[in-house]
Design an enzyme around this catalytic site. Sequence first.
Site, PDB file in Angstrom:
ATOM      1  N   ARG A 151       0.830  -1.223   0.000  1.00  0.00           N
ATOM      2  CA  ARG A 151       0.000   0.000   0.000  1.00  0.00           C
ATOM      3  C   ARG A 151       0.865   1.275   0.000  1.00  0.00           C
ATOM      4  O   ARG A 151       0.493   2.286   0.590  1.00  0.00           O
ATOM      5  CB  ARG A 151      -0.956   0.034   1.204  1.00  0.00           C
ATOM      6  CG  ARG A 151      -1.982  -1.078   1.244  1.00  0.00           C
ATOM      7  CD  ARG A 151      -2.963  -0.987   0.085  1.00  0.00           C
ATOM      8  NE  ARG A 151      -4.143  -1.769   0.323  1.00  0.00           N
ATOM      9  CZ  ARG A 151      -4.294  -3.059   0.027  1.00  0.00           C
ATOM     10  NH1 ARG A 151      -3.307  -3.726  -0.527  1.00  0.00           N
ATOM     11  NH2 ARG A 151      -5.431  -3.673   0.280  1.00  0.00           N
ATOM     12  N   SER A 197     -10.772  -0.952   3.389  1.00  0.00           N
ATOM     13  CA  SER A 197      -9.986  -1.102   4.631  1.00  0.00           C
ATOM     14  C   SER A 197      -9.574   0.280   5.118  1.00  0.00           C
ATOM     15  O   SER A 197      -8.947   1.029   4.372  1.00  0.00           O
ATOM     16  CB  SER A 197      -8.703  -1.885   4.378  1.00  0.00           C
ATOM     17  OG  SER A 197      -8.976  -3.149   3.865  1.00  0.00           O
ATOM     18  N   GLU A 244      -4.924   3.496   6.478  1.00  0.00           N
ATOM     19  CA  GLU A 244      -4.560   3.310   5.073  1.00  0.00           C
ATOM     20  C   GLU A 244      -5.175   4.449   4.257  1.00  0.00           C
ATOM     21  O   GLU A 244      -4.636   4.888   3.254  1.00  0.00           O
ATOM     22  CB  GLU A 244      -5.129   1.964   4.601  1.00  0.00           C
ATOM     23  CG  GLU A 244      -4.696   1.576   3.219  1.00  0.00           C
ATOM     24  CD  GLU A 244      -5.678   0.649   2.533  1.00  0.00           C
ATOM     25  OE1 GLU A 244      -6.478   1.132   1.717  1.00  0.00           O
ATOM     26  OE2 GLU A 244      -5.636  -0.558   2.819  1.00  0.00           O
TER      27      GLU A 244
HETATM   28  N1  EPU Z   1     -10.249 -10.804  10.393  1.00  0.00           N
HETATM   29  C1  EPU Z   1     -10.993 -10.920  11.560  1.00  0.00           C
HETATM   30  N2  EPU Z   1     -12.091 -10.131  11.680  1.00  0.00           N
HETATM   31  C2  EPU Z   1     -12.493  -9.284  10.743  1.00  0.00           C
HETATM   32  C3  EPU Z   1     -11.740  -9.164   9.556  1.00  0.00           C
HETATM   33  C4  EPU Z   1     -10.608  -9.930   9.401  1.00  0.00           C
HETATM   34  O1  EPU Z   1     -10.672 -11.686  12.450  1.00  0.00           O
HETATM   35  O2  EPU Z   1     -13.511  -8.625  10.944  1.00  0.00           O
HETATM   36  C5  EPU Z   1      -9.047 -11.642  10.239  1.00  0.00           C
HETATM   37  C6  EPU Z   1      -9.373 -13.064   9.877  1.00  0.00           C
HETATM   38  O3  EPU Z   1      -8.487 -13.842  10.600  1.00  0.00           O
HETATM   39  C7  EPU Z   1      -9.039 -13.188   8.424  1.00  0.00           C
HETATM   40  C8  EPU Z   1      -7.917 -12.192   8.291  1.00  0.00           C
HETATM   41  O4  EPU Z   1      -8.240 -11.152   9.215  1.00  0.00           O
HETATM   42  O5  EPU Z   1      -8.609 -14.477   8.120  1.00  0.00           O
HETATM   43  C9  EPU Z   1      -7.777 -11.613   6.911  1.00  0.00           C
HETATM   44  O6  EPU Z   1      -9.013 -11.067   6.514  1.00  0.00           O
HETATM   45  P1  EPU Z   1      -9.360 -10.765   4.962  1.00  0.00           P
HETATM   46  O7  EPU Z   1      -9.006 -11.943   4.156  1.00  0.00           O
HETATM   47  O8  EPU Z   1     -10.750 -10.258   4.904  1.00  0.00           O
HETATM   48  O9  EPU Z   1      -8.303  -9.675   4.571  1.00  0.00           O
HETATM   49  P2  EPU Z   1      -7.833  -8.365   5.339  1.00  0.00           P
HETATM   50  O10 EPU Z   1      -6.423  -8.562   5.770  1.00  0.00           O
HETATM   51  O11 EPU Z   1      -8.819  -7.987   6.354  1.00  0.00           O
HETATM   52  C10 EPU Z   1      -6.818  -7.329   3.124  1.00  0.00           C
HETATM   53  C11 EPU Z   1      -6.862  -6.015   2.393  1.00  0.00           C
HETATM   54  C12 EPU Z   1      -8.192  -5.863   1.651  1.00  0.00           C
HETATM   55  C13 EPU Z   1      -8.294  -6.999   0.661  1.00  0.00           C
HETATM   56  C14 EPU Z   1      -8.218  -8.336   1.447  1.00  0.00           C
HETATM   57  C15 EPU Z   1      -8.201  -9.530   0.535  1.00  0.00           C
HETATM   58  C16 EPU Z   1      -5.475  -4.512   3.687  1.00  0.00           C
HETATM   59  C17 EPU Z   1      -5.430  -3.356   4.604  1.00  0.00           C
HETATM   60  N3  EPU Z   1      -6.686  -4.922   3.336  1.00  0.00           N
HETATM   61  O12 EPU Z   1      -7.846  -7.299   4.123  1.00  0.00           O
HETATM   62  O13 EPU Z   1      -8.154  -4.652   0.919  1.00  0.00           O
HETATM   63  O14 EPU Z   1      -9.507  -6.942  -0.067  1.00  0.00           O
HETATM   64  O15 EPU Z   1      -6.984  -8.383   2.209  1.00  0.00           O
HETATM   65  O16 EPU Z   1      -6.980  -9.598  -0.121  1.00  0.00           O
HETATM   66  O17 EPU Z   1      -4.411  -5.026   3.294  1.00  0.00           O
HETATM   67  C18 EPU Z   1      -8.817  -2.359   0.865  1.00  0.00           C
HETATM   68  O18 EPU Z   1      -7.623  -2.075   0.848  1.00  0.00           O
HETATM   69  O19 EPU Z   1      -9.711  -1.475   0.826  1.00  0.00           O
HETATM   70  C19 EPU Z   1      -9.211  -3.755   0.978  1.00  0.00           C
HETATM   71  C20 EPU Z   1     -10.483  -4.123   1.143  1.00  0.00           C
END
Ligand code: EPU
Length: 337
Positions: free
Chosen positions: A162, A237, A333
């Site tokens: 990012r 995010s 972010e």
């Molecule tokens: N999780 C929770 N609770 C929640 C959300 C997430 O416990 O409410 C934990 C879970 O363990 C899950 C892990 O976080 O397994 C990862 O969650 P997710 O796969 O939804 O991905 P993220 O890390 O929350 C990132 C990006 C997203 C992108 C997704 C999928 C960042 C800041 N965000 O989210 O990007 O869509 O991975 O690749 O890196 C964005 O930037 O606007 C965005 C949505």
Amino acid sequence: MEIKTNFSLKKYNTFGIEAKAKQFAAVHSIAELKTVLEENKSENKFILGGGSNMLLTKDVDALVIHIDLKGKRITAENEDYVWVESQAGENWHEFVLWTIDQDFGGLENMSLIPGNVGTTPVQNIGAYGTEIKDTFISCEALTTINQELKTFTKQECHFGYRESIFKNEVKDQYIITSVVFKLTKRNHNINTSYGDITNELAKNNITNPSLKDVSNAVITIRQSKLPDPKELGNSGSFFKNPILLKTDFEKIHHQFPEMKYYDVSETEVKVPAGWLIEEAGFKGKRFGDAGIHKKQALVLVNYGNATGQEILNVSKNIQETIFKIFGIHIEAEVNVI
Ligand code: EPU
């Protein structure tokens, strides 16, 4: 091109925050962009793309220039690859669908990310194991000072998680006008390694997915977790996933053994901020019209008439609480204006 004054930006930011621009101009060509810069040299300027990664906490005391440059074309191709150029004002998701319709591979995992093409390099957008930098070749950008066009190669963009040169070394000095991607025409690198995608494809008994299948899986996953800005104001995010030194993480992990993490290098791990926020009890909470999404704790939402300041206060509350509980600092972010 008309310059409007005291112009509402509510429709121009996906959080749906009411804030006024002192002046506002939408530009549809590089010539118009050069003219507006040239004729308003002494004004403060604020460049607006799709408005999908910002939180407006006050009126914008500047000339807001909305980049509405449209057009996409193939600039080169061989048997294996195609070079596709998109103007900055194209909607990202529509651009991704256009590439998939022609069976050009590389962007499918980034389906349904809000915003416009021109802002994708700024924060090296990414999702489901793919980032813009994986297919990015170059972008063209105009200097805000003397309106010269410059080409930035991938190396020059200094992409990170990012991050890019446009958020750091040359912040506010360039306006991205177009981006070139190199996509596959055959032997696509289908990347379904991200757990959610594997599960979604398995649910539909798809074993040999096409680009369209992957895109559809991503769309289904995103729609199930992430609110549609047209229905509920948000900016995706709100926080980055913090990256910690393994040595620091081990101490924290010892205290919170159920904490999730991913290795990012030999010495660093990434912790999902969504997990920390959920664990701290914020998921689904609402403070007036500002809240934390009930299906994805990383996303802050505007239930209707929240001010940017109210959303910012919620974000600070989250940051302070996470720090108190886990000793981890989570960074926004989204650009706070
Ligand atoms: N999780 C929770 N609770 C929640 C959300 C997430 O416990 O409410 C934990 C879970 O363990 C899950 C892990 O976080 O397994 C990862 O969650 P997710 O796969 O939804 O991905 P993220 O890390 O929350 C990132 C990006 C997203 C992108 C997704 C999928 C960042 C800041 N965000 O989210 O990007 O869509 O991975 O690749 O890196 C964005 O930037 O606007 C965005 C949505």
